[in-house]
Design a protein around this motif. Sequence first.
Motif, short mmCIF file in Angstrom:
data_model
loop_
_atom_site.label_atom_id
_atom_site.label_comp_id
_atom_site.label_asym_id
_atom_site.label_seq_id
_atom_site.Cartn_x
_atom_site.Cartn_y
_atom_site.Cartn_z
N UNK A 183 0.84 -1.20 0.00
CA UNK A 183 0.00 0.00 0.00
C UNK A 183 0.87 1.25 0.00
N UNK A 184 1.85 1.27 0.91
CA UNK A 184 2.70 2.46 1.03
C UNK A 184 3.62 2.66 -0.17
N UNK A 185 3.77 1.63 -0.98
CA UNK A 185 4.53 1.79 -2.22
C UNK A 185 3.77 2.71 -3.19
N UNK A 186 2.44 2.67 -3.10
CA UNK A 186 1.61 3.47 -4.01
C UNK A 186 1.15 4.78 -3.37
N UNK A 187 0.85 4.76 -2.07
CA UNK A 187 0.36 5.95 -1.38
C UNK A 187 1.10 6.09 -0.05
N UNK A 188 1.70 7.23 0.17
CA UNK A 188 2.57 7.43 1.33
C UNK A 188 1.80 7.68 2.63
N UNK A 189 0.54 8.09 2.52
CA UNK A 189 -0.23 8.42 3.72
C UNK A 189 -1.71 8.34 3.42
N UNK A 190 -2.50 8.45 4.47
CA UNK A 190 -3.95 8.48 4.30
C UNK A 190 -4.37 9.73 3.54
N UNK A 191 -3.68 10.84 3.77
CA UNK A 191 -3.97 12.08 3.05
C UNK A 191 -3.80 11.87 1.54
N UNK A 192 -2.76 11.12 1.15
CA UNK A 192 -2.50 10.87 -0.27
C UNK A 192 -3.64 10.08 -0.91
N UNK A 193 -4.13 9.06 -0.21
CA UNK A 193 -5.21 8.25 -0.79
C UNK A 193 -6.50 9.05 -0.86
N UNK A 194 -6.75 9.90 0.14
CA UNK A 194 -7.94 10.75 0.12
C UNK A 194 -7.88 11.69 -1.09
N UNK A 195 -6.73 12.30 -1.29
CA UNK A 195 -6.57 13.22 -2.42
C UNK A 195 -6.75 12.50 -3.75
N UNK A 196 -6.20 11.29 -3.85
CA UNK A 196 -6.32 10.52 -5.08
C UNK A 196 -7.77 10.14 -5.36
N UNK A 197 -8.50 9.75 -4.33
CA UNK A 197 -9.92 9.40 -4.50
C UNK A 197 -10.72 10.62 -4.93
N UNK A 198 -10.46 11.77 -4.30
CA UNK A 198 -11.17 12.99 -4.67
C UNK A 198 -10.89 13.38 -6.11
N UNK A 199 -9.62 13.30 -6.51
CA UNK A 199 -9.25 13.63 -7.89
C UNK A 199 -9.93 12.70 -8.87
N UNK A 200 -10.02 11.44 -8.50
CA UNK A 200 -10.66 10.47 -9.38
C UNK A 200 -12.15 10.76 -9.52
N UNK A 201 -12.82 11.04 -8.40
CA UNK A 201 -14.25 11.36 -8.44
C UNK A 201 -14.51 12.61 -9.25
N UNK A 202 -13.59 13.58 -9.14
CA UNK A 202 -13.77 14.85 -9.84
C UNK A 202 -13.60 14.72 -11.34
N UNK A 203 -12.81 13.73 -11.79
CA UNK A 203 -12.51 13.61 -13.21
C UNK A 203 -13.25 12.47 -13.90
N UNK A 204 -14.06 11.73 -13.15
CA UNK A 204 -14.79 10.62 -13.77
C UNK A 204 -15.68 11.12 -14.90
N UNK A 205 -16.34 12.25 -14.69
CA UNK A 205 -17.16 12.86 -15.72
C UNK A 205 -16.69 14.31 -15.87
N UNK A 206 -15.72 14.51 -16.76
CA UNK A 206 -15.12 15.83 -16.93
C UNK A 206 -16.14 16.80 -17.53
N UNK A 207 -16.60 17.81 -16.75
CA UNK A 207 -17.62 18.73 -17.26
C UNK A 207 -17.13 19.58 -18.43
#
Length: 214
Positions: A47-71
Amino acid sequence: MPRNKYPEITEKKILDTATKLFLEKGWEQTTIQDIVDEIGDLTRGAFYHHFKSKEDIIEAVLNRLATENDPFIEAKNINGLNGLEKLRMAFLLSFENIGQLEAIKTIPKILNNPKMIAKQLIECVNSGAPDILAFIEEGVIDGSISVQYPKQTAETFMLLTNIWLSPIIFSVDTEEYLLKAKHLQALFNSIGLPVIDDQIIDTLVMVHKTLINI
């Protein structure tokens, strides 16, 4: 331990699982160990090889949700709209990402820490503003927009709408939020960018009421 030949598959699995758990349990209640346990065949080290912290995974999830349907892509592909109408449509479409709104409703105060806000500021200018700029430049050409400084206007628009107007970062009641939205409407109208109309005002207020009832 053999080297992972498909790191992108592992990263996608982590993001899929984290998104599921965040929406089910909330950001604060979900731990990295929960994500690892849910996946089953993943170690904490992997897990830590891909994401260094919980903050990193939260940011990645948010970015993914934001770009799933690019307005911006959706608005760009609608025929018959001028530059201003495309920008207005992209703004409205950005509020239709229900998955993102549901995720935002579970965001803890983590997005209020200086490091996360600094990242958002940089993202607004480097990633969001160019999309805004493309529609502004198109509007200047077709006559629907008359701003004097397109690039600076695009950056200002992104910063004010994504940071200053964010009910997550600046918590205000709906009455104050409405005044902020109307102020932006008057501000951008005055420089030749009448993008915030009454429909957008109503949508902003609706989203605000949704988010403050967390």
